[in-house]
Structures are given as structure tokens and as C-alpha cells.
Design a protein around this motif. Structure first.
Motif, PDB file in Angstrom:
ATOM      1  N   PRO A   1      21.194  36.487  63.040  1.00 50.55           N
ATOM      2  CA  PRO A   1      21.177  35.875  61.702  1.00 50.55           C
ATOM      3  C   PRO A   1      21.160  36.939  60.618  1.00 50.55           C
ATOM      4  CG  PRO A   1      19.012  35.735  62.722  1.00 50.55           C
ATOM      5  CD  PRO A   1      19.945  36.241  63.780  1.00 50.55           C
ATOM      6  N   SER A   2      21.655  36.583  59.453  1.00 52.75           N
ATOM      7  CA  SER A   2      21.676  37.512  58.334  1.00 52.75           C
ATOM      8  C   SER A   2      21.413  36.747  57.043  1.00 52.75           C
ATOM      9  CB  SER A   2      23.012  38.248  58.251  1.00 52.75           C
ATOM     10  OG  SER A   2      24.073  37.337  57.992  1.00 52.75           O
ATOM     11  N   LEU A   3      21.122  37.493  56.005  1.00 58.61           N
ATOM     12  CA  LEU A   3      20.906  36.928  54.679  1.00 58.61           C
ATOM     13  C   LEU A   3      22.041  37.435  53.799  1.00 58.61           C
ATOM     14  CD1 LEU A   3      18.756  35.132  53.324  1.00 58.61           C
ATOM     15  CD2 LEU A   3      17.608  37.223  52.575  1.00 58.61           C
TER      16      LEU A   3
ATOM     17  N   PHE B   1      12.983  41.093  51.347  1.00 57.32           N
ATOM     18  CA  PHE B   1      14.065  41.955  51.836  1.00 57.32           C
ATOM     19  C   PHE B   1      14.238  43.158  50.931  1.00 57.32           C
ATOM     20  CE2 PHE B   1      15.951  38.828  49.014  1.00 57.32           C
ATOM     21  CZ  PHE B   1      16.925  39.505  48.296  1.00 57.32           C
ATOM     22  N   GLN B   2      14.871  44.166  51.491  1.00 60.73           N
ATOM     23  CA  GLN B   2      15.090  45.426  50.777  1.00 60.73           C
ATOM     24  C   GLN B   2      16.575  45.731  50.750  1.00 60.73           C
ATOM     25  OE1 GLN B   2      13.900  49.563  52.354  1.00 60.73           O
ATOM     26  NE2 GLN B   2      12.166  49.009  51.053  1.00 60.73           N
ATOM     27  N   VAL B   3      17.036  46.241  49.616  1.00 64.32           N
ATOM     28  CA  VAL B   3      18.450  46.568  49.433  1.00 64.32           C
ATOM     29  C   VAL B   3      18.587  48.061  49.149  1.00 64.32           C
ATOM     30  CG1 VAL B   3      20.486  46.193  47.969  1.00 64.32           C
ATOM     31  CG2 VAL B   3      19.040  44.262  48.617  1.00 64.32           C
ATOM     32  N   ASP B   4      19.552  48.704  49.778  1.00 65.57           N
ATOM     33  CA  ASP B   4      19.788  50.129  49.563  1.00 65.57           C
ATOM     34  C   ASP B   4      20.044  50.410  48.087  1.00 65.57           C
ATOM     35  OD1 ASP B   4      19.613  50.341  52.309  1.00 65.57           O
ATOM     36  OD2 ASP B   4      21.782  50.357  52.617  1.00 65.57           O
TER      37      ASP B   4
ATOM     38  N   PRO C   1      12.281  40.229  60.409  1.00 73.31           N
ATOM     39  CA  PRO C   1      12.336  41.618  59.956  1.00 73.31           C
ATOM     40  C   PRO C   1      13.398  42.421  60.707  1.00 73.31           C
ATOM     41  CG  PRO C   1      10.066  40.915  60.184  1.00 73.31           C
ATOM     42  CD  PRO C   1      10.909  39.814  60.759  1.00 73.31           C
ATOM     43  N   GLY C   2      14.150  43.211  59.958  1.00 73.10           N
ATOM     44  CA  GLY C   2      15.193  44.035  60.558  1.00 73.10           C
ATOM     45  C   GLY C   2      16.567  43.406  60.516  1.00 73.10           C
ATOM     46  N   ASP C   3      16.639  42.085  60.320  1.00 73.23           N
ATOM     47  CA  ASP C   3      17.953  41.437  60.246  1.00 73.23           C
ATOM     48  C   ASP C   3      18.665  41.863  58.962  1.00 73.23           C
ATOM     49  OD1 ASP C   3      17.807  40.098  62.669  1.00 73.23           O
ATOM     50  OD2 ASP C   3      16.838  38.336  61.802  1.00 73.23           O
ATOM     51  N   PRO C   4      19.995  41.953  59.015  1.00 72.11           N
ATOM     52  CA  PRO C   4      20.735  42.507  57.881  1.00 72.11           C
ATOM     53  C   PRO C   4      20.833  41.607  56.654  1.00 72.11           C
ATOM     54  CG  PRO C   4      22.249  41.727  59.568  1.00 72.11           C
ATOM     55  CD  PRO C   4      20.866  41.618  60.156  1.00 72.11           C
TER      56      PRO C   4
ATOM     57  N   ILE D   1      22.904  42.763  43.443  1.00 72.15           N
ATOM     58  CA  ILE D   1      21.923  41.677  43.416  1.00 72.15           C
ATOM     59  C   ILE D   1      21.782  41.244  41.963  1.00 72.15           C
ATOM     60  CG2 ILE D   1      19.598  40.945  44.015  1.00 72.15           C
ATOM     61  CD1 ILE D   1      21.267  41.793  46.404  1.00 72.15           C
ATOM     62  N   HIS D   2      22.255  40.035  41.653  1.00 71.49           N
ATOM     63  CA  HIS D   2      22.257  39.547  40.277  1.00 71.49           C
ATOM     64  C   HIS D   2      21.114  38.564  40.027  1.00 71.49           C
ATOM     65  CE1 HIS D   2      26.921  40.297  40.135  1.00 71.49           C
ATOM     66  NE2 HIS D   2      26.221  41.396  40.348  1.00 71.49           N
ATOM     67  N   ASN D   3      20.847  38.336  38.747  1.00 69.43           N
ATOM     68  CA  ASN D   3      19.807  37.376  38.391  1.00 69.43           C
ATOM     69  C   ASN D   3      20.087  35.988  38.949  1.00 69.43           C
ATOM     70  OD1 ASN D   3      18.011  38.987  36.823  1.00 69.43           O
ATOM     71  ND2 ASN D   3      19.504  38.987  35.156  1.00 69.43           N
ATOM     72  N   ASP D   4      21.378  35.630  39.036  1.00 68.90           N
ATOM     73  CA  ASP D   4      21.735  34.301  39.531  1.00 68.90           C
ATOM     74  C   ASP D   4      22.280  34.320  40.957  1.00 68.90           C
ATOM     75  OD1 ASP D   4      24.125  35.554  39.036  1.00 68.90           O
ATOM     76  OD2 ASP D   4      24.940  34.005  37.710  1.00 68.90           O
ATOM     77  N   SER D   5      22.048  35.401  41.689  1.00 69.70           N
ATOM     78  CA  SER D   5      22.484  35.447  43.087  1.00 69.70           C
ATOM     79  C   SER D   5      21.764  34.373  43.899  1.00 69.70           C
ATOM     80  CB  SER D   5      22.192  36.818  43.706  1.00 69.70           C
ATOM     81  OG  SER D   5      22.975  37.834  43.136  1.00 69.70           O
ATOM     82  N   ILE D   6      22.467  33.833  44.872  1.00 70.17           N
ATOM     83  CA  ILE D   6      21.864  32.879  45.800  1.00 70.17           C
ATOM     84  C   ILE D   6      21.867  33.529  47.178  1.00 70.17           C
ATOM     85  CG2 ILE D   6      22.022  30.582  46.846  1.00 70.17           C
ATOM     86  CD1 ILE D   6      23.555  29.675  44.351  1.00 70.17           C
ATOM     87  N   MET D   7      20.695  33.731  47.742  1.00 70.77           N
ATOM     88  CA  MET D   7      20.589  34.335  49.072  1.00 70.77           C
ATOM     89  C   MET D   7      20.785  33.227  50.103  1.00 70.77           C
ATOM     90  SD  MET D   7      20.183  37.317  47.961  1.00 70.77           S
ATOM     91  CE  MET D   7      20.122  38.084  49.584  1.00 70.77           C
ATOM     92  N   THR D   8      21.839  33.371  50.886  1.00 65.78           N
ATOM     93  CA  THR D   8      22.251  32.299  51.800  1.00 65.78           C
ATOM     94  C   THR D   8      22.097  32.712  53.252  1.00 65.78           C
ATOM     95  OG1 THR D   8      23.881  31.620  50.143  1.00 65.78           O
ATOM     96  CG2 THR D   8      24.112  30.688  52.337  1.00 65.78           C
TER      97      THR D   8
END
Length: 243
Positions: free
Chosen positions: A103-105, A78-81, A49-52, A88-95
Motif C-alpha cells: 500500500p502507498s499514500l 508521513f515524511q516527505v523528502d 510505517p515505511g510504506d511509500p 505538497i499543497h494546502n489543498d492536496s488530498i492524500m489518497t
């Protein structure tokens, strides 16, 4: 109207400068609330929690929670501004990016013209760039052709586009096979590849993407025979339906 304006001004004065800015945005109609999403990772790399959450090297949100879901995997919320939710797309891949001090996402968009994902969507999650490539491969040639058709002005991939992508996929797999024959991977590299492929396949099965899981298994088996074994869908409990 004057009384209403005085009331707004009085309220703004009472809650300070920050409140004034917030009220101004509301009045102007330009405020967009943040949106929440989730993904799954087989390795979190210390993410918490809190990581970008980042896109194109810019921070657009933050991780709100990490919980275990079985099989060594984790669900990441996660939350996005609000001003960045269209990224954030339907086919986005969170890496997962664990190379830095924190660490980040990272958001990886395969198709820049894909539709924005609705709040609450569960997105594919990769613990490494290798896994991200496996997700893309599992989606099949149709996904590439769809993106290409949008670039050239169409909405539906033509048979010629799909055929071209199938040929490119065959060439790519043959190139990898040839490279492995010339310079065989080490035992550690093979074990890492097995773990990553199994993690992606497990996630696809868990989220009901059986066709993609089977396609990935076939592709990996063609490159490295015996690398993956058929997955029993009954052994992997499905997560709750994607909202």
C-alpha cells in the motif's frame, strides 16, 4: 581561510564518502531537510510505517506512523523528502492506494498552482478515489473557480466563473441521478457509498470544516435522499488544531 578549509576537509575524511556529499550540499546551500505532515483515513488498507508516499508515480517520502483516533478512523503521519516538499499543497488530498503488493499514500493535487503546505500541516485524506471526489465536491464551486481564475491569469474568481461552476455541479449531480435511475446501484454499492460519505463527513467535522461537511451532506442527500443523516458535531471530538 586555508585553516578553515583544511578543517572541513579533515572532518569530511573522518566521516566517509557519504559525509563528504552531505557536507558539500550544506556548503553549496542546496540541502533541504525533510518535512513531516499528517492526514486521516477511515480505512488504512494495511498502510503502515515505511510504506511509500508517492506523487506522479515517484516515491517522495514514507509513512512514519499510524494511530487510531476513534470512530474506526486513523491518523497517518508521513515524511516527505526536502526536494519534494513543494509538491505538497494546502489543498492536496492524500489518497490511499492499496491496489499493489504494497500500500502507498498518493498525493492528489487538485490545483497545480496552489501554495505549498507548511511542515506539520494536516491534509485531507481519502481511503478511495470516490472519497477524494467527495472532498473535491465538498469544497464547493468556489474552489474550482479559484483554480480556473489562476489559469486565465487572475487571483480572484469572478461571479461568472462561480456561476459556471455551479451550473457544472448541477449538471454533474443530475447526470449521476439519471444514471442511478436507469441502472440502480446494488445494495452493496449503496452501503459502500454510505460508508465513504460518512467517513469524509466525519473527517471534515472533526477538523472543523463544518461548512464543507454540510455542503457534502446536502449534495449527497440530493442524489440519494435519506442517505446521510445530520451529524451531531458534539459527537465527533475535534483533533488538535492544525499547526
Amino acid at each position: 581561510m586555508r585553516k578553515s578549509n583544511r578543517s572541513i576537509a579533515s572532518s569530511a575524511s573522518a566521516i566517509g564518502a557519504g559525509g563528504v556529499f552531505f557536507l558539500a550540499m550544506l556548503i553549496a546551500g542546496c540541502y533541504s531537510p525533510p518535512a513531516s505532515y499528517s492526514t486521516q483515513l477511515d480505512t488504512t488498507g494495511g498502510l503502515g510505517p515505511g510504506d511509500p508516499v508517492t506523487h506522479a508515480s515517484a516515491t517522495i517520502g514514507h509513512v512514519t506512523g499510524v494511530s487510531t483516533i476513534g470512530g474506526g478512523d486513523s491518523e497517518v503521519a508521513f515524511q516527505v523528502d526536502g526536494s519534494h516538499t513543494d509538491e505538497i499543497h494546502n489543498d492536496s488530498i492524500m489518497t490511499l492506494n492499496s491496489l499493489g503488493a504494497q500500500p502507498s499514500l498518493d498525493v492528489m493535487n487538485v490545483d497545480a498552482m496552489s501554495h505549498a503546505a507548511p511542515p506539520g500541516a494536516r491534509l485531507d485524506g481519502a481511503s478511495s478515489m470516490n472519497e477524494a471526489q467527495l472532498f473535491i465536491s465538498a469544497r464547493g464551486p468556489g474552489s474550482y473557480a479559484q483554480a480556473l481564475s489562476k489559469v486565465v491569469g487572475g487571483n480572484t474568481p469572478t461571479p461568472q466563473m462561480i456561476q459556471m461552476q455551479q451550473m457544472l455541479g448541477m449538471i454533474s449531480r443530475q447526470t449521476i441521478a439519471n444514471a442511478m435511475a436507469i441502472s440502480p446501484p446494488s445494495r452493496q454499492e449503496v452501503e459502500t457509498a454510505k460508508r465513504e460519505a460518512a467517513g469524509v463527513e466525519r473527517q471534515l467535522m472533526r477538523n472543523g470544516k463544518v461548512e464543507q461537511a454540510e455542503r457534502l451532506r446536502t449534495q449527497i442527500g440530493g442524489i440519494m435522499p435519506g442517505m446521510t443523516a445530520p451529524t451531531n458535531p458534539l459527537a465527533i471530538p475535534l483533533t488538535s488544531p492544525n499547526p
